[in-house]
Design a protein around this motif. Structure first.
Motif, short mmCIF file in Angstrom:
data_model
loop_
_atom_site.label_atom_id
_atom_site.label_comp_id
_atom_site.label_asym_id
_atom_site.label_seq_id
_atom_site.Cartn_x
_atom_site.Cartn_y
_atom_site.Cartn_z
N TYR A 313 0.81 -1.15 0.01
CA TYR A 313 -0.03 0.09 -0.07
C TYR A 313 0.59 1.15 0.06
O TYR A 313 0.47 2.29 -0.50
CB TYR A 313 -0.95 -0.19 1.08
N ASP A 314 2.09 1.31 0.71
CA ASP A 314 2.81 2.34 0.72
C ASP A 314 3.28 2.63 -0.71
O ASP A 314 3.54 3.72 -1.02
CB ASP A 314 4.05 2.13 1.75
N ARG A 315 3.83 1.53 -1.38
CA ARG A 315 4.33 1.64 -2.97
C ARG A 315 3.29 2.28 -3.64
O ARG A 315 3.51 3.15 -4.46
CB ARG A 315 4.95 0.19 -3.25
N LYS A 316 2.07 1.81 -3.43
CA LYS A 316 0.83 2.38 -4.43
C LYS A 316 0.68 3.61 -4.19
O LYS A 316 0.48 4.34 -4.88
CB LYS A 316 -0.42 1.40 -4.16
N LYS A 317 0.71 4.12 -2.82
CA LYS A 317 0.58 5.48 -2.37
C LYS A 317 1.62 6.54 -2.87
O LYS A 317 1.35 7.44 -3.73
CB LYS A 317 0.37 5.62 -1.03
N ALA A 318 2.89 5.93 -2.93
CA ALA A 318 3.94 6.69 -3.58
C ALA A 318 3.68 7.01 -4.91
O ALA A 318 4.13 7.95 -5.61
CB ALA A 318 5.12 5.86 -3.25
N GLU A 319 3.19 5.81 -5.78
CA GLU A 319 2.99 5.91 -7.22
C GLU A 319 1.99 6.83 -7.49
O GLU A 319 2.22 7.73 -8.29
CB GLU A 319 2.74 4.28 -7.60
N GLU A 320 0.97 6.78 -6.79
CA GLU A 320 -0.16 7.78 -6.78
C GLU A 320 0.24 9.38 -6.81
O GLU A 320 -0.43 9.97 -7.38
CB GLU A 320 -1.38 7.33 -6.00
#
Length: 328
Positions: A313-320
């Motif tokens: 989820y952290d990676r996904k949030k960073a990508e967003e």
């Protein structure tokens, strides 16, 4: 016909389906299994040999050279998982005795809680965790067998073990650990054997079960499965959060009963004859718990990951956030 794929869609299917199939055949036409020769040895009397082969393959996958963060995470979760089974078992034994309470015996409790489904853990960590979470399985693999359960029964005073019998029960596991760590080619060669031996040993265990006991033990097994998830979560999620300073999703991902835990009561029965009368009921209950925990564990893990966070989820949030910055 896609028989294998259909079986694999069932939680713990490679262990549970042959177990129930063996019980059905034993109930409907047991004479088929007594024909003798290789047929009887393979499908009825060979459980000990298949268990030994399975444990050797499992042991070969335990990498004792893994150190650092994976070792720390694996050690904390391993100890927490053991205590999740050992402490409640000790309490039930001292308060209610060997017959347990509400149909749950100390043998059932310890056999079901002190191990975890390594395949499910790795699958969940692939979705939610990082490489250190995946590496922790090299140590968590120790609980994927009867050793910790045997140790717990002895420490709790629930069984008196002959040390030769204890060594005999885990001897092939130790051989597997040694061979897998001195030669990685042997580790790779034995890895498929973990899955290959499961249906055979499960079928043999099933032929020793009374189908009526499996049916009547269904509710007990469901209750046991829920207890596994609850008890494990109480110990492993706080250990993950407060000792490892992690979000807790890895602790949630071991709230399972391993498929080969179905064989654990039989192993305990051989090592401690005073438990032999409990083996049949415990095997049926643990088999049901495998399915129940396989259904509940991903739900609990997903909830914890969403509530407290995880690398995925952290990676996904960073990508967003990166995409938003580029758009601006």
């Amino acid at each position: 016909m896609k028989i294998l794929k259909t079986v694999q869609k069932i939680p713990g299917g490679l262990m549970v389906v042959p177990l129930f199939l063996g019980a059905i055949i034993n109930f409907a036409c047991p004479q088929i299994l007594d024909i003798g020769g290789m047929t009887t040895a393979t499908f009825k009397t060979g459980s000990s040999a298949f268990i030994g082969a399975s444990l050797m393959c499992v042991g070969s996958q335990i990498n004792i050279t893994k150190i650092g963060e994976p070792l720390k995470r694996g050690a904390v979760l391993l100890i927490a998982k053991f205590l999740a089974g050992f402490i409640p078992t000790l309490l039930v034994s001292h308060i209610f005795g060997p017959t347990g309470v509400l149909g749950i015996t100390p043998l059932m409790l310890l056999a079901a809680v002190t191990n975890s489904n390594g395949g499910m853990y790795l699958g969940l960590m692939t979705n939610f965790g990082d490489e250190n979470d995946l590496g922790a399985q090299s140590l968590l693999g120790i609980n994927d067998g009867p050793f910790l359960t045997l140790l717990g029964m002895g420490l709790a005073g629930l069984a008196s073990f002959d040390w030769k019998a204890l060594l005999g029960s885990v001897g092939t596991l130790i051989v597997g650990i040694i061979l897998g760590n001195i030669d990685h080619d042997i580790r790779d060669f034995l890895q498929p054997g973990i899955m290959f031996t499961l249906p055979f040993l499960s079928f043999c265990l099933g032929t020793g079960l009374d189908l009526k006991n499996i049916v009547t033990g269904g509710a007990t097994g469901i209750f046991l499965g829920v207890l596994v998830v609850v008890l494990t979560a109480i110990f492993t999620i706080p250990a993950d959060k407060f000792i490892l300073k992690r979000p807790g999703y890895a602790g949630a991902a071991i709230c399972t009963t391993a498929g080969n835990a179905v064989a654990t009561p039989a192993i305990l029965g051989e090592a401690a004859p005073n438990l032999a009368s409990q083996v049949e009921a415990a095997t049926a209950a643990v088999a049901t718990a495998v399915i129940v925990t396989a259904i509940l564990c991903p739900i609990v893990t997903s909830f914890v990951a969403k509530k407290f966070g995880c690398p995925a989820y952290d990676r996904k949030k960073a990508e967003e956030n990166g995409a938003k910055e580029k758009a601006q």
